[in-house]
Design a protein around this motif. Structure first.
Motif, mmCIF file in Angstrom:
data_model
loop_
_atom_site.group_PDB
_atom_site.id
_atom_site.type_symbol
_atom_site.label_atom_id
_atom_site.label_comp_id
_atom_site.label_asym_id
_atom_site.label_seq_id
_atom_site.Cartn_x
_atom_site.Cartn_y
_atom_site.Cartn_z
ATOM 1 N N VAL A 142 42.620 39.229 32.698
ATOM 2 C CA VAL A 142 41.737 39.779 33.716
ATOM 3 C C VAL A 142 40.994 38.611 34.362
ATOM 4 O O VAL A 142 40.380 37.801 33.671
ATOM 5 C CB VAL A 142 40.724 40.768 33.108
ATOM 6 C CG1 VAL A 142 39.799 41.315 34.196
ATOM 7 C CG2 VAL A 142 41.436 41.901 32.386
ATOM 8 N N ALA A 143 41.058 38.533 35.709
ATOM 9 C CA ALA A 143 40.432 37.411 36.410
ATOM 10 C C ALA A 143 38.949 37.665 36.612
ATOM 11 O O ALA A 143 38.509 38.806 36.691
ATOM 12 C CB ALA A 143 41.115 37.195 37.756
ATOM 13 N N GLU A 144 38.212 36.583 36.716
ATOM 14 C CA GLU A 144 36.758 36.711 36.911
ATOM 15 C C GLU A 144 36.461 37.261 38.302
ATOM 16 O O GLU A 144 37.277 37.174 39.210
ATOM 17 C CB GLU A 144 36.086 35.345 36.740
ATOM 18 C CG GLU A 144 36.464 34.389 37.867
ATOM 19 C CD GLU A 144 35.725 33.071 37.776
ATOM 20 O OE1 GLU A 144 34.698 33.015 37.087
ATOM 21 O OE2 GLU A 144 36.188 32.108 38.405
ATOM 22 N N ARG A 145 35.255 37.816 38.424
ATOM 23 C CA ARG A 145 34.863 38.482 39.671
ATOM 24 C C ARG A 145 34.456 37.469 40.735
ATOM 25 O O ARG A 145 33.776 36.490 40.456
ATOM 26 C CB ARG A 145 33.698 39.420 39.376
ATOM 27 C CG ARG A 145 33.365 40.368 40.506
ATOM 28 C CD ARG A 145 32.175 41.215 40.146
ATOM 29 N NE ARG A 145 32.414 42.011 38.948
ATOM 30 C CZ ARG A 145 33.081 43.165 38.948
ATOM 31 N NH1 ARG A 145 33.551 43.654 40.076
ATOM 32 N NH2 ARG A 145 33.270 43.827 37.828
ATOM 33 N N LYS A 146 34.914 37.706 41.983
ATOM 34 C CA LYS A 146 34.531 36.810 43.082
ATOM 35 C C LYS A 146 33.688 37.521 44.130
ATOM 36 O O LYS A 146 33.242 36.912 45.084
ATOM 37 C CB LYS A 146 35.795 36.256 43.763
ATOM 38 C CG LYS A 146 36.531 35.230 42.943
ATOM 39 C CD LYS A 146 35.986 33.827 43.154
ATOM 40 C CE LYS A 146 36.538 32.894 42.086
ATOM 41 N NZ LYS A 146 36.509 31.497 42.454
ATOM 42 N N GLY A 147 33.514 38.828 43.979
ATOM 43 C CA GLY A 147 32.709 39.572 44.966
ATOM 44 C C GLY A 147 33.482 39.797 46.249
ATOM 45 O O GLY A 147 34.704 39.786 46.257
ATOM 46 N N SER A 148 32.765 39.995 47.343
ATOM 47 C CA SER A 148 33.488 40.290 48.577
ATOM 48 C C SER A 148 33.098 39.333 49.704
ATOM 49 O O SER A 148 32.031 38.742 49.704
ATOM 50 C CB SER A 148 33.239 41.736 49.004
ATOM 51 O OG SER A 148 31.860 41.981 49.054
#
Ligand code: ATP
Ligand code: MG
Lengths: 236, 413
Positions: free
Chosen positions: B192-198
């Motif tokens: 699962v990749a880390e969150r980058k937002g939008s």
């Protein structure tokens, strides 16, 4: 003295006193009615007769509260209607007057039932009760079987009966008919006149405008108008 | 008269003259559909650009068949004639560019992804080379492992998912080892990749990475590939691009005088172009919309005036039976609002069809999938604005109807 509240105002259903109706056309004034006075009691059957242009329709518009007199007083069930505004008149028409027109004036896109419902819609009566009352009214004119028909799927006599059902549905004080047989053949016309007689026997007050002697003969009283004045008022 | 009655009445009346109602609302239809379509297109482009900018970090660039932003139809036709970028091209750049630390490959499309009964829409499905996560802005993992060389070599069934899918499917459950479904095929989650937002309001975490070999097996090997390149340092960024360019030109046997038949894109080049382009588009749309809504309003007003005249006798009858001014006013106002609102709804449908058509047309031809989403707020706004136009346009005809004298109205016929 009685402790009970006064139920209905004593006196006539209609009291017209010195009614004038003047149309102003540019510089010219046309006096369609020139001082008409009469009284009509509940459950009377009255015909208004007169030659063309004598002022019948003008008088009928005043009686039906579609218009107000230029001068004089028109008192309906104890209420002076002469000074009322448009919306007050609309309410009086809705409650007190049942119109029957020469040309039927049904809404072409609405079914017989919907046409009869119309006065109830404007009286703010909920859908269910409306339908029930409209059906009852159509039964009174023997048209219950035709209630989902559109006007153009009905004969002339049937259309006029729908119009009468519509006129009766609010339980008005007056049934006001302007040449109700004018667009019908003699047989159908007689049928309609028979219906009026029955309705009068059942307690309705009927005012009929016509220029046909035969039709006027059905009434119990004939008011004859000429040049905006009452020429004669005979009871029979 | 109750409101519901007025609505029923208006619908009957509009139904009885369908063609006229439709023609009346044409102006509003055009206005509304142009707004929604343009918002959808720009939205779609926004997310496309955003994803491109994100993929390209500060010292990375990509070699691809077409530029990210195409500014004219002629250019677009020109681009179609270009050769696809192939896996052999990737290999050649890897060998020929010694200033490049990483050379990877990427292909993408857009699909719905399911886990059990849960569905995540429009997920970016990317087929990537093993080194993909090390090119551009680095993506660390929050669980599991990255795709490795064996995954790609053997087209192993293993995928890394973005944080949005993690949220939608697993919540606090253990994600690793579970099977998700894409196009009714199962894929095993390995990371699962880390969150980058939008960026530009577009989520950057709504993706699935799978080995490019697996992707090409399922989604075809004939798509043009995007070569992802990481330069050794900022200092040699330009030189690294030149090396890659030379490799490509040699492979394509291009003459000294001939222009490149491929594009090299960096994050900056995209953003600059994009910002200037969208402003112009928005301004033009606003103008078109304003004009067509005014025209639509005038047409609605005109048709309502005709309708009032045609129905004078009916108004007379209604008044004789007890309709008050406000009853008649409401009847015609509701009719005008429904008429115009109907134009708005048709406009929305038109825009949806247009956006869907455009998505599938462009989607097949770009390196990454293009999706033009029809936004709910744009739809709500369009219907609200068109109804307001109806209200304003209906006011005058309706008050004329309400003011009619019953005697005169009854005489009309
Ligand atoms: N709106 C109006 N403006 C001007 N004059 C009018 C108007 N309505 C009626 N009149 C005039 O008033 C007079 C009476 O008209 P009215 O319509 O009451 O006659 P009527 O007795 O109903 O005639 P008919 O039997 O032909 O229907 C006529 O001279 C008519 O021209
Ligand atoms: Mg007359």
């Amino acid at each position: 003295m009685s402790a009970e509240p006064v139920a209905a105002p004593a006196g006539p259903l209609i009291l017209a006193e010195d009614l004038w109706r003047t149309y102003v056309m540019g510089a010219e004034e046309i006096h369609a009615l020139r001082g008409v006075s009469f009284a009509i009691q509940p459950n009377e059957y009255v015909a208004i007769m007169g030659p063309s242009g004598s002022g019948k329709s003008t008088l009928m518009n005043l009686i039906g509260c579609l218009d107000t007199p230029s001068k004089g007083d028109y008192v309906l069930r104890g209420k002076n209607v002469s000074k009322m505004n448009d919306d007050e008149l609309a309410e009086v028409r809705n409650r007190e007057i049942g119109f029957v027109f020469q040309t039927f004036n049904l809404l072409p896109r609405a079914s017989a039932l919907q046409n009869v419902e119309l006065p109830l819609v404007y009286a703010g009566i909920p859908k269910e009760e409306r339908v029930a009352r409209a059906k009852r009214s159509l039964e009174m004119v023997d048209l219950a079987a035709r209630m989902s028909h559109k006007p153009n799927e009905l004969s002339g006599g049937q259309r006029q009966r729908v119009a009468i059902a519509r006129a009766l549905v609010m339980g008005p004080s007056i049934l006001l008919a302007d040449e109700p047989t004018g667009n019908l053949d003699t047989t159908t016309g007689n049928e309609i006149m028979g219906l009026f007689e029955r309705l009068q026997r059942e307690g309705n007050t009927i005012i009929l405008v016509t220029h046909e002697r035969d039709i006027a003969e059905h009434a119990h009283r004939i008011i004859f108008i000429r040049d905006g004045k009452i020429e004669s008022d005979e009871r029979r | 008269m109750p409101f519901s009655e007025a609505v029923r009445l208006a619908l009957t009346s509009l139904r009885s003259s369908k063609l006229r109602s439709f023609l009346t609302v044409l102006g509003i239809l055009i206005g509304v559909s142009s707004v929604i379509a343009v918002v959808a297109i720009i939205d779609g482009l926004d997310s496309y650009i955003a994803s491109r900018v994100l993929e390209l970090g500060s010292k990375s660039f990509s070699v691809q068949k077409m530029p990210d932003i195409i500014t004219s139809a002629n250019q677009w036709i020109e681009m179609q004639r270009r050769k696809d970028v192939t896996m052999d091209d990737v290999e050649a750049v890897r060998r020929g560019c010694d200033l490049c630390t990483e050379v990877g490959a990427m292909v993408a499309t857009s699909r719905d992804v399911k886990y059990g009964r849960v569905r995540q829409n429009d997920v970016r499905i990317m087929g990537v080379s093993e080194n993909f996560s090390r090119i551009g802005s680095i993506r660390d993992l929050i669980a599991g492992r990255q795709l490795i060389g064996e995954d790609v070599e053997n087209a192993r069934n293993s995928v890394v998912i973005g944080a949005d899918l993690m949220d939608a499917f697993f919540g606090t459950m253990e994600p690793i080892g579970r099977e998700i479904t894409i196009d009714s095929r199962s894929f095993r989650v390995v990371g699962v990749a880390e969150r980058k937002g939008s960026i530009f309001g577009e989520s950057q975490d709504n993706f699935v990475w799978m080995p490019i070999t697996l992707f090409r097996k399922y989604y075809g090997s004939r798509r043009s590939i995007v070569i992802q390149v990481e330069a050794r340092s900022m200092n040699v960024f330009e030189e690294a691009q030149d090396q890659a360019r030379v490799v490509m030109r040699v492979r394509r046997h291009l003459d000294y005088a001939e222009p490149d038949d491929f594009n090299i894109e960096t994050g900056e080049s995209i953003l600059d172009l994009w910002k200037s382009a969208t402003q112009g588009i928005y301004a033009a749309t606003l103008l078109v919309t304003a004009i067509s809504l005014v025209v639509g309003g005038v047409v609605v007003m005109n048709i309502m005036l005709v309708s009032v005249t045609e129905r004078t006798a009916e108004i007379g009858v209604r008044k004789a039976l007890g309709a008050k001014r406000r009853d008649i006013l409401r009847q015609f106002l509701v009719e005008a609002v429904i008429l115009a609102g109907f134009g708005g709804v048709l406009g929305v449908l038109g825009a949806m069809a247009f956006a869907a058509g455009l998505s599938s047309l462009l989607g097949g031809m770009m390196a990454t999938e293009f999706v033009a989403p029809v936004r709910l707020w744009a739809v709500a706004l369009a219907v609200a604005v068109s109804s307001a136009v109806g209200l304003v346009a209906g006011l005058y005809p309706a008050s004329r109807a309400a003011a009619l004298d019953p005697v005169a109205a009854l005489r009309a016929e």
